[in-house]
Design a protein around this motif. Sequence first.
Motif, PDB file in Angstrom:
ATOM      1  N   TRP A  15       0.814  -1.208   0.000  1.00  0.00           N
ATOM      2  CA  TRP A  15       0.000   0.000   0.000  1.00  0.00           C
ATOM      3  C   TRP A  15       0.848   1.260   0.000  1.00  0.00           C
ATOM      4  O   TRP A  15       0.440   2.279  -0.563  1.00  0.00           O
ATOM      5  N   GLU A  39     -10.666   1.063  -8.063  1.00  0.00           N
ATOM      6  CA  GLU A  39      -9.803   0.121  -7.362  1.00  0.00           C
ATOM      7  C   GLU A  39      -9.261  -0.970  -8.282  1.00  0.00           C
ATOM      8  O   GLU A  39      -8.085  -1.336  -8.214  1.00  0.00           O
ATOM      9  N   ARG A  50      -6.591  -5.805  -4.607  1.00  0.00           N
ATOM     10  CA  ARG A  50      -7.304  -4.573  -4.292  1.00  0.00           C
ATOM     11  C   ARG A  50      -7.110  -4.126  -2.850  1.00  0.00           C
ATOM     12  O   ARG A  50      -7.293  -2.942  -2.538  1.00  0.00           O
ATOM     13  N   SER A  51      -6.716  -5.038  -1.951  1.00  0.00           N
ATOM     14  CA  SER A  51      -6.603  -4.685  -0.529  1.00  0.00           C
ATOM     15  C   SER A  51      -5.588  -3.573  -0.266  1.00  0.00           C
ATOM     16  O   SER A  51      -5.904  -2.589   0.422  1.00  0.00           O
ATOM     17  N   ARG A  54      -6.945  -0.326  -1.608  1.00  0.00           N
ATOM     18  CA  ARG A  54      -7.982   0.221  -0.733  1.00  0.00           C
ATOM     19  C   ARG A  54      -7.352   0.904   0.486  1.00  0.00           C
ATOM     20  O   ARG A  54      -7.793   1.971   0.907  1.00  0.00           O
ATOM     21  N   THR A  68     -14.727   9.702  -0.985  1.00  0.00           N
ATOM     22  CA  THR A  68     -15.594   8.576  -1.313  1.00  0.00           C
ATOM     23  C   THR A  68     -17.018   9.083  -1.468  1.00  0.00           C
ATOM     24  O   THR A  68     -17.567   9.716  -0.554  1.00  0.00           O
ATOM     25  N   THR A  74     -14.555   6.347  -5.590  1.00  0.00           N
ATOM     26  CA  THR A  74     -13.595   7.285  -5.024  1.00  0.00           C
ATOM     27  C   THR A  74     -13.065   8.201  -6.116  1.00  0.00           C
ATOM     28  O   THR A  74     -12.745   7.743  -7.216  1.00  0.00           O
TER      29      THR A  74
END
Length: 239
Positions: A15, A39, A50-51, A54, A68, A74
């Motif tokens: 991330w 995403e 996708r985690s 996100r 959002t 988003t």
Amino acid sequence: MSDEIEIKRVRGTGWKNVYDTLRNEILALTLPPGQLLDEMTLAERFDMSRSPVREALIRLAGEDLVVTLSNRSTIVAPIEVASFPKYVEALDVAQRMNTRLAAALRTDADLKIIAKRQKEFEAAVKTGMHLKMSEANKQFHVAVAYAGKNPYLASFYERLLNQGQRMLHLHFEYLERTGEGYLLTDEHDLMLEAIRAKNVERADELAHAHTRQFQNNFIEFLRENYTTDVSFNPLAAAE
């Protein structure tokens, strides 16, 4: 000289890589206000699930850089022109208060940090890269704020500076293109000297003038690029 960042497919490492890349692209306006951030598309771009994408978007939302919507999509946070007067009022109060406190309470160690941040800003200005300039400008003011020894005021001020970085980026572009106004380097030097001298009133005066200079140039940018009828009440003179 612009510092546009090419949006390309990047193999991510988690991330943090997604967050850093998107944050830079948002602040540099490579990802423009209102841009949809899907995403699945981002996961493909960064070659990951996708985690982590996100997680990166959640952290960007915490900095008010993405929003959002009610349909759970988003987007890059809009730059709300209508809210600029309220923003700059809050910035003026925070900038003046933190700079006053720094002048009253700074230590020799604080002065060294502030001076170092000013040298870094001067170096960034020489590159002509607006993203580096806006980030270095923020770090200078954050150093001033934390010299004031009030973490609550400093944290509030830092949040305002984060929210204003894209506007400052446009401000730098306007100055470079038009040759009107001036960059912030000399004002930073004067603020540092006032803080060094523990001259609280002079520090307050300079901090207020600093905000007004940003306000006036940004309003001229808006008039040039968006409308001929932008009207804001100017900040009152420092008392």
